[in-house]
Write a protein that holds these residues in place. Structure first.
Motif, PDB file in Angstrom:
ATOM      1  N   CYS A   1     -66.387   9.375 -21.643  1.00  0.00           N
ATOM      2  CA  CYS A   1     -67.667   8.943 -20.941  1.00  0.00           C
ATOM      3  C   CYS A   1     -68.251  10.078 -20.408  1.00  0.00           C
ATOM      4  O   CYS A   1     -69.311   9.784 -20.027  1.00  0.00           O
ATOM      5  CB  CYS A   1     -67.218   7.653 -20.279  1.00  0.00           C
ATOM      6  SG  CYS A   1     -66.069   8.072 -18.679  1.00  0.00           S
ATOM      7  N   GLY A   2     -67.544  11.093 -19.848  1.00  0.00           N
ATOM      8  CA  GLY A   2     -68.298  12.147 -19.127  1.00  0.00           C
ATOM      9  C   GLY A   2     -68.577  11.988 -17.667  1.00  0.00           C
ATOM     10  O   GLY A   2     -69.156  12.738 -16.960  1.00  0.00           O
ATOM     11  N   ASN A   3     -67.789  10.859 -17.117  1.00  0.00           N
ATOM     12  CA  ASN A   3     -68.102  10.597 -15.661  1.00  0.00           C
ATOM     13  C   ASN A   3     -66.580  11.275 -14.843  1.00  0.00           C
ATOM     14  O   ASN A   3     -65.734  11.033 -15.450  1.00  0.00           O
ATOM     15  CB  ASN A   3     -67.947   9.045 -15.352  1.00  0.00           C
ATOM     16  CG  ASN A   3     -69.195   8.374 -16.053  1.00  0.00           C
ATOM     17  OD1 ASN A   3     -70.101   8.723 -15.533  1.00  0.00           O
ATOM     18  ND2 ASN A   3     -68.931   7.434 -16.919  1.00  0.00           N
ATOM     19  N   PRO A   4     -67.044  11.480 -13.907  1.00  0.00           N
ATOM     20  CA  PRO A   4     -66.063  12.073 -12.870  1.00  0.00           C
ATOM     21  C   PRO A   4     -65.190  10.685 -12.182  1.00  0.00           C
ATOM     22  O   PRO A   4     -65.752   9.938 -11.611  1.00  0.00           O
ATOM     23  CB  PRO A   4     -66.574  12.749 -11.699  1.00  0.00           C
ATOM     24  CG  PRO A   4     -67.897  12.474 -11.869  1.00  0.00           C
ATOM     25  CD  PRO A   4     -68.252  12.044 -13.076  1.00  0.00           C
ATOM     26  N   ALA A   5     -63.989  10.749 -12.718  1.00  0.00           N
ATOM     27  CA  ALA A   5     -63.303   9.352 -12.271  1.00  0.00           C
ATOM     28  C   ALA A   5     -61.716   9.629 -12.220  1.00  0.00           C
ATOM     29  O   ALA A   5     -61.224  10.646 -12.508  1.00  0.00           O
ATOM     30  CB  ALA A   5     -63.547   8.269 -13.484  1.00  0.00           C
ATOM     31  N   ALA A   6     -60.964   8.545 -11.483  1.00  0.00           N
ATOM     32  CA  ALA A   6     -59.580   8.818 -11.276  1.00  0.00           C
ATOM     33  C   ALA A   6     -58.926   8.244 -12.849  1.00  0.00           C
ATOM     34  O   ALA A   6     -59.419   7.953 -13.509  1.00  0.00           O
ATOM     35  CB  ALA A   6     -59.303   7.825 -10.275  1.00  0.00           C
ATOM     36  N   HIS A   7     -57.995   9.146 -12.911  1.00  0.00           N
ATOM     37  CA  HIS A   7     -57.217   8.859 -14.208  1.00  0.00           C
ATOM     38  C   HIS A   7     -55.672   8.900 -13.722  1.00  0.00           C
ATOM     39  O   HIS A   7     -55.247   9.906 -12.974  1.00  0.00           O
ATOM     40  CB  HIS A   7     -57.307  10.411 -15.001  1.00  0.00           C
ATOM     41  CG  HIS A   7     -58.621  10.697 -15.752  1.00  0.00           C
ATOM     42  ND1 HIS A   7     -59.727  10.805 -15.116  1.00  0.00           N
ATOM     43  CD2 HIS A   7     -58.854  10.347 -17.012  1.00  0.00           C
ATOM     44  CE1 HIS A   7     -60.915  10.831 -15.938  1.00  0.00           C
ATOM     45  NE2 HIS A   7     -60.061  10.687 -16.987  1.00  0.00           N
ATOM     46  N   THR A   8     -55.269   7.791 -14.140  1.00  0.00           N
ATOM     47  CA  THR A   8     -53.799   7.522 -13.994  1.00  0.00           C
ATOM     48  C   THR A   8     -52.773   8.409 -14.907  1.00  0.00           C
ATOM     49  O   THR A   8     -53.153   8.125 -16.052  1.00  0.00           O
ATOM     50  CB  THR A   8     -53.387   6.152 -13.885  1.00  0.00           C
ATOM     51  OG1 THR A   8     -53.771   5.594 -15.172  1.00  0.00           O
ATOM     52  CG2 THR A   8     -54.217   5.424 -12.669  1.00  0.00           C
ATOM     53  N   LEU A   9     -51.783   9.071 -14.349  1.00  0.00           N
ATOM     54  CA  LEU A   9     -50.649   9.587 -15.257  1.00  0.00           C
ATOM     55  C   LEU A   9     -49.837   8.837 -15.362  1.00  0.00           C
ATOM     56  O   LEU A   9     -49.113   8.434 -14.041  1.00  0.00           O
ATOM     57  CB  LEU A   9     -50.425  11.072 -14.736  1.00  0.00           C
ATOM     58  CG  LEU A   9     -49.472  11.875 -15.481  1.00  0.00           C
ATOM     59  CD1 LEU A   9     -49.620  12.118 -16.769  1.00  0.00           C
ATOM     60  CD2 LEU A   9     -49.211  13.205 -14.586  1.00  0.00           C
ATOM     61  N   ARG A  10     -49.324   8.272 -16.651  1.00  0.00           N
ATOM     62  CA  ARG A  10     -48.125   7.350 -16.622  1.00  0.00           C
ATOM     63  C   ARG A  10     -47.124   7.665 -17.377  1.00  0.00           C
ATOM     64  O   ARG A  10     -47.464   8.587 -18.336  1.00  0.00           O
ATOM     65  CB  ARG A  10     -48.824   5.980 -17.364  1.00  0.00           C
ATOM     66  CG  ARG A  10     -49.814   5.385 -16.380  1.00  0.00           C
ATOM     67  CD  ARG A  10     -50.222   4.014 -16.837  1.00  0.00           C
ATOM     68  NE  ARG A  10     -51.224   3.389 -15.930  1.00  0.00           N
ATOM     69  CZ  ARG A  10     -52.070   2.614 -16.375  1.00  0.00           C
ATOM     70  NH1 ARG A  10     -52.008   2.256 -17.527  1.00  0.00           N
ATOM     71  NH2 ARG A  10     -52.950   2.206 -15.434  1.00  0.00           N
TER      72      ARG A  10
END
Length: 100
Positions: free
Chosen positions: A24-33
């Motif tokens: 999506c190209g947005n700066p966002a939080a990403h969860t590492l699972r």
């Protein structure tokens, strides 16, 4: 004699990193699972039979699979104070670290 066996899945959240999403190209939080599937005997988990790593964008929900080495690098970056280097291959395009 009756023997009960099967599998059970466990989901662990290893880290949360702020990255630019490759989809999506947005700066966002990403969860590492980390998902671990364990063999069970009489409902007692005995040993892991599968371990998989994934990262998911919290903005658009895009999920990308990672290797164990990539997940370890990202977890090290998160422990050091955020995602500050390298690229992570995910989805359709590489994800970039987000800098303010």
């Amino acid at each position: 004699m009756l023997i009960l066996f099967g599998t059970k899945g466990y989901l662990y959240q290893l880290a949360i990193l702020t990255l630019v999403c490759g989809r999506c190209g947005n700066p966002a939080a990403h969860t590492l699972r980390k998902r671990v599937t364990k063999f069970t005997l009489f409902f007692v988990p005995l040993f892991p039979i599968s371990t998989k790593y994934a990262m998911q964008c919290t903005f658009c929900g895009a999920e990308s699979k990672l290797s164990a080495e990539e997940a370890e690098q990202l977890q090290t970056q998160a422990a050091a104070g955020g995602a500050t280097g390298g690229q992570v291959q995910g989805g359709q395009a590489p994800q970039q670290p987000y800098h303010q």
